[in-house]
Write a protein that holds these residues in place. Structure first.
Motif, PDB file in Angstrom:
ATOM      1  N   LEU A 246      -2.616  10.326  -2.999  1.00 27.54           N
ATOM      2  CA  LEU A 246      -3.672  10.122  -2.005  1.00 27.54           C
ATOM      3  C   LEU A 246      -4.729   9.148  -2.513  1.00 27.54           C
ATOM      4  O   LEU A 246      -5.146   8.227  -1.793  1.00 27.54           O
ATOM      5  CB  LEU A 246      -4.318  11.469  -1.659  1.00 27.54           C
ATOM      6  CG  LEU A 246      -5.454  11.447  -0.639  1.00 27.54           C
ATOM      7  CD1 LEU A 246      -4.950  10.964   0.710  1.00 27.54           C
ATOM      8  CD2 LEU A 246      -6.074  12.837  -0.496  1.00 27.54           C
ATOM      9  N   VAL A 247      -5.149   9.316  -3.755  1.00 28.52           N
ATOM     10  CA  VAL A 247      -6.159   8.425  -4.333  1.00 28.52           C
ATOM     11  C   VAL A 247      -5.608   7.008  -4.462  1.00 28.52           C
ATOM     12  O   VAL A 247      -6.286   6.022  -4.120  1.00 28.52           O
ATOM     13  CB  VAL A 247      -6.629   8.957  -5.705  1.00 28.52           C
ATOM     14  CG1 VAL A 247      -7.515   7.931  -6.403  1.00 28.52           C
ATOM     15  CG2 VAL A 247      -7.373  10.273  -5.532  1.00 28.52           C
ATOM     16  N   ALA A 248      -4.369   6.883  -4.932  1.00 33.22           N
ATOM     17  CA  ALA A 248      -3.757   5.556  -5.096  1.00 33.22           C
ATOM     18  C   ALA A 248      -3.642   4.839  -3.756  1.00 33.22           C
ATOM     19  O   ALA A 248      -3.960   3.642  -3.643  1.00 33.22           O
ATOM     20  CB  ALA A 248      -2.381   5.698  -5.746  1.00 33.22           C
ATOM     21  N   GLY A 249      -3.207   5.557  -2.729  1.00 34.81           N
ATOM     22  CA  GLY A 249      -3.078   4.947  -1.408  1.00 34.81           C
ATOM     23  C   GLY A 249      -4.413   4.526  -0.829  1.00 34.81           C
ATOM     24  O   GLY A 249      -4.525   3.456  -0.209  1.00 34.81           O
ATOM     25  N   THR A 250      -5.440   5.340  -1.038  1.00 38.85           N
ATOM     26  CA  THR A 250      -6.772   5.011  -0.525  1.00 38.85           C
ATOM     27  C   THR A 250      -7.337   3.766  -1.203  1.00 38.85           C
ATOM     28  O   THR A 250      -7.864   2.857  -0.544  1.00 38.85           O
ATOM     29  CB  THR A 250      -7.727   6.199  -0.745  1.00 38.85           C
ATOM     30  OG1 THR A 250      -7.188   7.367  -0.106  1.00 38.85           O
ATOM     31  CG2 THR A 250      -9.098   5.901  -0.163  1.00 38.85           C
ATOM     32  N   VAL A 251      -7.213   3.710  -2.524  1.00 35.24           N
ATOM     33  CA  VAL A 251      -7.722   2.553  -3.274  1.00 35.24           C
ATOM     34  C   VAL A 251      -6.987   1.279  -2.860  1.00 35.24           C
ATOM     35  O   VAL A 251      -7.603   0.226  -2.622  1.00 35.24           O
ATOM     36  CB  VAL A 251      -7.572   2.795  -4.791  1.00 35.24           C
ATOM     37  CG1 VAL A 251      -7.896   1.523  -5.574  1.00 35.24           C
ATOM     38  CG2 VAL A 251      -8.481   3.933  -5.237  1.00 35.24           C
ATOM     39  N   LEU A 252      -5.673   1.357  -2.745  1.00 35.40           N
ATOM     40  CA  LEU A 252      -4.889   0.177  -2.363  1.00 35.40           C
ATOM     41  C   LEU A 252      -5.205  -0.274  -0.938  1.00 35.40           C
ATOM     42  O   LEU A 252      -5.205  -1.476  -0.645  1.00 35.40           O
ATOM     43  CB  LEU A 252      -3.395   0.484  -2.503  1.00 35.40           C
ATOM     44  CG  LEU A 252      -2.862   0.577  -3.939  1.00 35.40           C
ATOM     45  CD1 LEU A 252      -1.457   1.163  -3.948  1.00 35.40           C
ATOM     46  CD2 LEU A 252      -2.875  -0.800  -4.595  1.00 35.40           C
ATOM     47  N   SER A 253      -5.464   0.676  -0.053  1.00 37.44           N
ATOM     48  CA  SER A 253      -5.782   0.321   1.337  1.00 37.44           C
ATOM     49  C   SER A 253      -7.064  -0.491   1.422  1.00 37.44           C
ATOM     50  O   SER A 253      -7.145  -1.485   2.158  1.00 37.44           O
ATOM     51  CB  SER A 253      -5.909   1.590   2.184  1.00 37.44           C
ATOM     52  OG  SER A 253      -4.676   2.260   2.274  1.00 37.44           O
ATOM     53  N   TRP A 254      -8.079  -0.078   0.670  1.00 38.85           N
ATOM     54  CA  TRP A 254      -9.338  -0.825   0.685  1.00 38.85           C
ATOM     55  C   TRP A 254      -9.207  -2.133  -0.084  1.00 38.85           C
ATOM     56  O   TRP A 254      -9.791  -3.155   0.309  1.00 38.85           O
ATOM     57  CB  TRP A 254     -10.454   0.026   0.087  1.00 38.85           C
ATOM     58  CG  TRP A 254     -10.933   1.101   1.013  1.00 38.85           C
ATOM     59  CD1 TRP A 254     -10.688   2.430   0.918  1.00 38.85           C
ATOM     60  CD2 TRP A 254     -11.727   0.916   2.188  1.00 38.85           C
ATOM     61  NE1 TRP A 254     -11.277   3.106   1.967  1.00 38.85           N
ATOM     62  CE2 TRP A 254     -11.931   2.200   2.759  1.00 38.85           C
ATOM     63  CE3 TRP A 254     -12.285  -0.192   2.820  1.00 38.85           C
ATOM     64  CZ2 TRP A 254     -12.664   2.394   3.923  1.00 38.85           C
ATOM     65  CZ3 TRP A 254     -13.025   0.000   3.982  1.00 38.85           C
ATOM     66  CH2 TRP A 254     -13.207   1.279   4.524  1.00 38.85           C
ATOM     67  N   ALA A 255      -8.432  -2.131  -1.156  1.00 45.11           N
ATOM     68  CA  ALA A 255      -8.290  -3.341  -1.974  1.00 45.11           C
ATOM     69  C   ALA A 255      -7.545  -4.443  -1.238  1.00 45.11           C
ATOM     70  O   ALA A 255      -7.803  -5.634  -1.452  1.00 45.11           O
ATOM     71  CB  ALA A 255      -7.572  -3.005  -3.279  1.00 45.11           C
ATOM     72  N   THR A 256      -6.629  -4.070  -0.358  1.00 40.00           N
ATOM     73  CA  THR A 256      -5.844  -5.065   0.384  1.00 40.00           C
ATOM     74  C   THR A 256      -6.392  -5.321   1.783  1.00 40.00           C
ATOM     75  O   THR A 256      -5.747  -5.996   2.582  1.00 40.00           O
ATOM     76  CB  THR A 256      -4.384  -4.591   0.497  1.00 40.00           C
ATOM     77  OG1 THR A 256      -4.352  -3.314   1.151  1.00 40.00           O
ATOM     78  CG2 THR A 256      -3.738  -4.469  -0.877  1.00 40.00           C
TER      79      THR A 256
ATOM     80  N   VAL B 254       0.829  -1.207   0.000  1.00 46.25           N
ATOM     81  CA  VAL B 254       0.000   0.000   0.000  1.00 46.25           C
ATOM     82  C   VAL B 254       0.862   1.256   0.000  1.00 46.25           C
ATOM     83  O   VAL B 254       0.555   2.234  -0.679  1.00 46.25           O
ATOM     84  CB  VAL B 254      -0.939   0.004   1.223  1.00 46.25           C
ATOM     85  CG1 VAL B 254      -1.741   1.294   1.286  1.00 46.25           C
ATOM     86  CG2 VAL B 254      -1.860  -1.197   1.181  1.00 46.25           C
ATOM     87  N   GLY B 255       1.955   1.228   0.739  1.00 39.61           N
ATOM     88  CA  GLY B 255       2.731   2.440   0.963  1.00 39.61           C
ATOM     89  C   GLY B 255       3.708   2.815  -0.124  1.00 39.61           C
ATOM     90  O   GLY B 255       3.886   4.001  -0.428  1.00 39.61           O
ATOM     91  N   PHE B 256       4.352   1.823  -0.748  1.00 43.73           N
ATOM     92  CA  PHE B 256       5.446   2.158  -1.655  1.00 43.73           C
ATOM     93  C   PHE B 256       4.977   2.724  -2.992  1.00 43.73           C
ATOM     94  O   PHE B 256       5.704   3.486  -3.626  1.00 43.73           O
ATOM     95  CB  PHE B 256       6.340   0.932  -1.888  1.00 43.73           C
ATOM     96  CG  PHE B 256       7.404   0.781  -0.842  1.00 43.73           C
ATOM     97  CD1 PHE B 256       8.458   1.677  -0.773  1.00 43.73           C
ATOM     98  CD2 PHE B 256       7.341  -0.237   0.090  1.00 43.73           C
ATOM     99  CE1 PHE B 256       9.435   1.559   0.199  1.00 43.73           C
ATOM    100  CE2 PHE B 256       8.308  -0.367   1.070  1.00 43.73           C
ATOM    101  CZ  PHE B 256       9.363   0.535   1.124  1.00 43.73           C
ATOM    102  N   ILE B 257       3.794   2.355  -3.437  1.00 50.77           N
ATOM    103  CA  ILE B 257       3.309   2.912  -4.709  1.00 50.77           C
ATOM    104  C   ILE B 257       3.017   4.411  -4.570  1.00 50.77           C
ATOM    105  O   ILE B 257       3.504   5.215  -5.379  1.00 50.77           O
ATOM    106  CB  ILE B 257       2.079   2.133  -5.211  1.00 50.77           C
ATOM    107  CG1 ILE B 257       2.507   0.719  -5.623  1.00 50.77           C
ATOM    108  CG2 ILE B 257       1.419   2.861  -6.384  1.00 50.77           C
ATOM    109  CD1 ILE B 257       1.377  -0.165  -6.096  1.00 50.77           C
TER     110      ILE B 257
END
Length: 315
Positions: free
Chosen positions: A248-258, A220-223
């Protein structure tokens, strides 16, 4: 003898110049300039109200403050409890940051109009990280744990809060006094010396503390981290979108996806989102002024650090 005489004259002239500077600072603070006040609200073609970079600035300032605020909440909850933290401290902090940022925008527009410039940047207003943690662990925590052995929990929580308010008020008084000498300090102190005051806390809190959550959840964090590094330092653009917004959008999407973010936690926090009536414990704050002398070794240096941090933005 002539050398000593010249040296005395030079020192006298230097002292007189410093005295005049301080005198002018005080005069400027106590003199009303209604025309300058109004100039901030006038139309200025060189200084528009909004530019594309403001989105990046807002997102960066928001993320910086929210990360510090979350750390403060986690540190204060075991001591002061949810009631004081969520109904008193957080609303007050939010109003203070809103007012502070609006006031800095006003000051920037006033300066831009006065000097006919278009490159004036409003200084960001936010939480003083070293000051916040100094107050938590050197003022609030000792007050609470020193009280809990002889009084009930609710009383000790309110006592710690009142003592912190009194200490914060004193910090503001010291800041007001230091602002008179701000220009003198700025002109006579090398910028590298001023930056040294936040170098340690910058590495420990603003750098390391921000990087550890990235390393904890690398997927989640490195992207988002890579997006920021490429955007700010590699010259990579993401179309019309600001760098911070994309991250911000990328981190939010990845957080919910994982499943790093969980809906159950959000549901538990929903009950905290409500209106909190403002409180003004001025009388209680002044009643505890006699207790803050124990914490002057923290209060005064904290005020100086905040003042120097503000002065640094003048360079």
């Amino acid at each position: 003898m002539s050398i000593n005489k010249n040296s005395l004259l030079t020192n006298h002239k230097s002292f007189f110049d410093h005295y005049q500077n301080v005198k002018n600072e005080v005069k400027g603070l106590l003199t009303f300039h209604p025309k300058e006040w109004i100039s901030a609200f006038r139309s200025n073609s060189k200084y528009p109200l909004f530019v594309r970079g403001d989105i990046d600035g807002f997102v960066s300032l928001f993320m910086n403050n929210i990360s510090t605020l979350l750390a403060i909440i986690l540190s204060l909850q075991p001591i002061l409890g949810d009631k004081i933290v969520y109904s008193k401290i957080l609303p007050g902090t939010g109003l203070a940051m809103l007012w502070g940022n609006f006031y800095y925008v006003y000051m920037a527009r006033k300066l831009a109009f006065k000097e006919k410039r278009g490159n004036v940047c409003a200084m960001p207003y936010g939480i003083c990280t070293p000051g916040a943690f100094a107050f938590i662990y050197v003022i609030i925590s000792p007050t609470y744990y020193g009280c809990i052995s002889t009084h009930d929990k609710a009383y000790c929580q309110e006592l710690a809060w009142y003592v912190a308010l009194a200490s914060n008020f004193l910090t503001g008084v010291v800041l007001l006094l230091l602002c008179v000498f701000g220009e003198f300090i700025r002109k006579n102190t090398p910028s590298i010396a001023l930056l040294s005051s936040i170098s340690g806390i910058g590495y420990a809190i603003l750098a390391l503390n921000e990087y550890l959550p990235i390393a904890e959840a690398p997927m989640v964090g490195f992207i988002p981290f890579t997006i920021v590094m490429l955007g700010y330092f590699g010259g990579v653009t993401y179309g019309p979108l600001p760098v911070a917004f994309v991250a911000l959008v990328a981190g939010t999407v990845l957080s919910w996806a994982t499943s790093l973010n969980q809906s159950s936690i959000v549901h538990e926090a929903v009950h905290l989102v409500k209106f909190y009536a403002p409180v003004f414990p001025i009388r209680e704050m002044f009643q505890h002024m006699d207790t803050i002398h124990f914490y002057l070794s923290t209060t005064i240096p904290t005020a100086i650090v905040i003042a120097i941090g503000t002065i640094q933005c003048g360079f």
